[in-house]
Design a protein around this motif. Sequence first.
Motif, PDB file in Angstrom:
ATOM      1  N   ALA A 179       0.836  -1.212   0.000  1.00  0.00           N
ATOM      2  CA  ALA A 179       0.000   0.000   0.000  1.00  0.00           C
ATOM      3  C   ALA A 179       0.865   1.254   0.000  1.00  0.00           C
ATOM      4  O   ALA A 179       0.543   2.240  -0.674  1.00  0.00           O
ATOM      5  N   THR A 180       1.980   1.220   0.718  1.00  0.00           N
ATOM      6  CA  THR A 180       2.901   2.364   0.727  1.00  0.00           C
ATOM      7  C   THR A 180       3.502   2.574  -0.662  1.00  0.00           C
ATOM      8  O   THR A 180       3.594   3.712  -1.141  1.00  0.00           O
ATOM      9  N   ALA A 181       3.895   1.494  -1.313  1.00  0.00           N
ATOM     10  CA  ALA A 181       4.449   1.597  -2.672  1.00  0.00           C
ATOM     11  C   ALA A 181       3.410   2.150  -3.642  1.00  0.00           C
ATOM     12  O   ALA A 181       3.723   3.010  -4.476  1.00  0.00           O
ATOM     13  N   ALA A 182       2.169   1.692  -3.517  1.00  0.00           N
ATOM     14  CA  ALA A 182       1.106   2.218  -4.389  1.00  0.00           C
ATOM     15  C   ALA A 182       0.883   3.699  -4.123  1.00  0.00           C
ATOM     16  O   ALA A 182       0.747   4.500  -5.069  1.00  0.00           O
ATOM     17  N   LEU A 183       0.874   4.088  -2.860  1.00  0.00           N
ATOM     18  CA  LEU A 183       0.682   5.496  -2.504  1.00  0.00           C
ATOM     19  C   LEU A 183       1.841   6.345  -3.010  1.00  0.00           C
ATOM     20  O   LEU A 183       1.637   7.422  -3.566  1.00  0.00           O
ATOM     21  N   LYS A 184       3.053   5.840  -2.877  1.00  0.00           N
ATOM     22  CA  LYS A 184       4.247   6.545  -3.381  1.00  0.00           C
ATOM     23  C   LYS A 184       4.165   6.701  -4.898  1.00  0.00           C
ATOM     24  O   LYS A 184       4.459   7.770  -5.445  1.00  0.00           O
ATOM     25  N   GLY A 185       3.772   5.635  -5.586  1.00  0.00           N
ATOM     26  CA  GLY A 185       3.635   5.698  -7.043  1.00  0.00           C
ATOM     27  C   GLY A 185       2.607   6.714  -7.474  1.00  0.00           C
ATOM     28  O   GLY A 185       2.821   7.462  -8.429  1.00  0.00           O
ATOM     29  N   LEU A 186       1.515   6.776  -6.773  1.00  0.00           N
ATOM     30  CA  LEU A 186       0.465   7.758  -7.093  1.00  0.00           C
ATOM     31  C   LEU A 186       0.907   9.182  -6.745  1.00  0.00           C
ATOM     32  O   LEU A 186       0.516  10.123  -7.420  1.00  0.00           O
ATOM     33  N   ALA A 187       1.707   9.317  -5.702  1.00  0.00           N
ATOM     34  CA  ALA A 187       2.169  10.650  -5.283  1.00  0.00           C
ATOM     35  C   ALA A 187       3.113  11.267  -6.300  1.00  0.00           C
ATOM     36  O   ALA A 187       3.252  12.479  -6.377  1.00  0.00           O
ATOM     37  N   ARG A 188       3.785  10.442  -7.084  1.00  0.00           N
ATOM     38  CA  ARG A 188       4.708  10.957  -8.106  1.00  0.00           C
ATOM     39  C   ARG A 188       3.978  11.631  -9.257  1.00  0.00           C
ATOM     40  O   ARG A 188       4.541  12.406  -9.983  1.00  0.00           O
TER      41      ARG A 188
END
Length: 189
Positions: A179-188
Amino acid sequence: MRSLTPALLLAFSPLAPQNRSLAWKAAAVVLGTLALALSSYIAVPMVPVPVTMQTFAVTLIGALYGWRLGGLTIIAWLMEGALGLPVLSGGAAGLAHFIGPTGGYLFAFPIAGMVTGFLAERGWNGHRVVLAFLAMLAGNALCLLLGAAWLSAMIGIGAAITAGVLPFLVGAVLKSALATAALKGLARR
């Protein structure tokens, strides 16, 4: 330590739900309940509680939507399940799941999503990966704690920890990281 600026608080999510119309928010709730339903079908059967991707979806929706919209979305999904729509684990539905062994976990989901969203609104989001991971982990831990508390009333505290917490610890860490990786990817974006 870096202080939280108003700009950071406003930009907690790449979706910027706080700046959206009511129609957008309603559509987000519908899409969020669909995502939660889909996550319910990704399951590994276990007794008395199955392993699903629900906590992944719950924490991610909380982080993306914020505590208010995230909590509302998760509650809407639970209401769908209570009303008989096949949106719970493995397509389950009905009130029986809210009073059985899985009830505590189900009732914990909105709280976990709201806590994750609350933390995301305060900078524990995709722009600060370690804090985002800790927020996701806190949401997962709340689900396990509240779920096991409910389960312990049925099978005892020792059995609840053995059957309702220990088998889920590795999954909680992995789902928090995902979930953190998905959130990081979306934040970019």
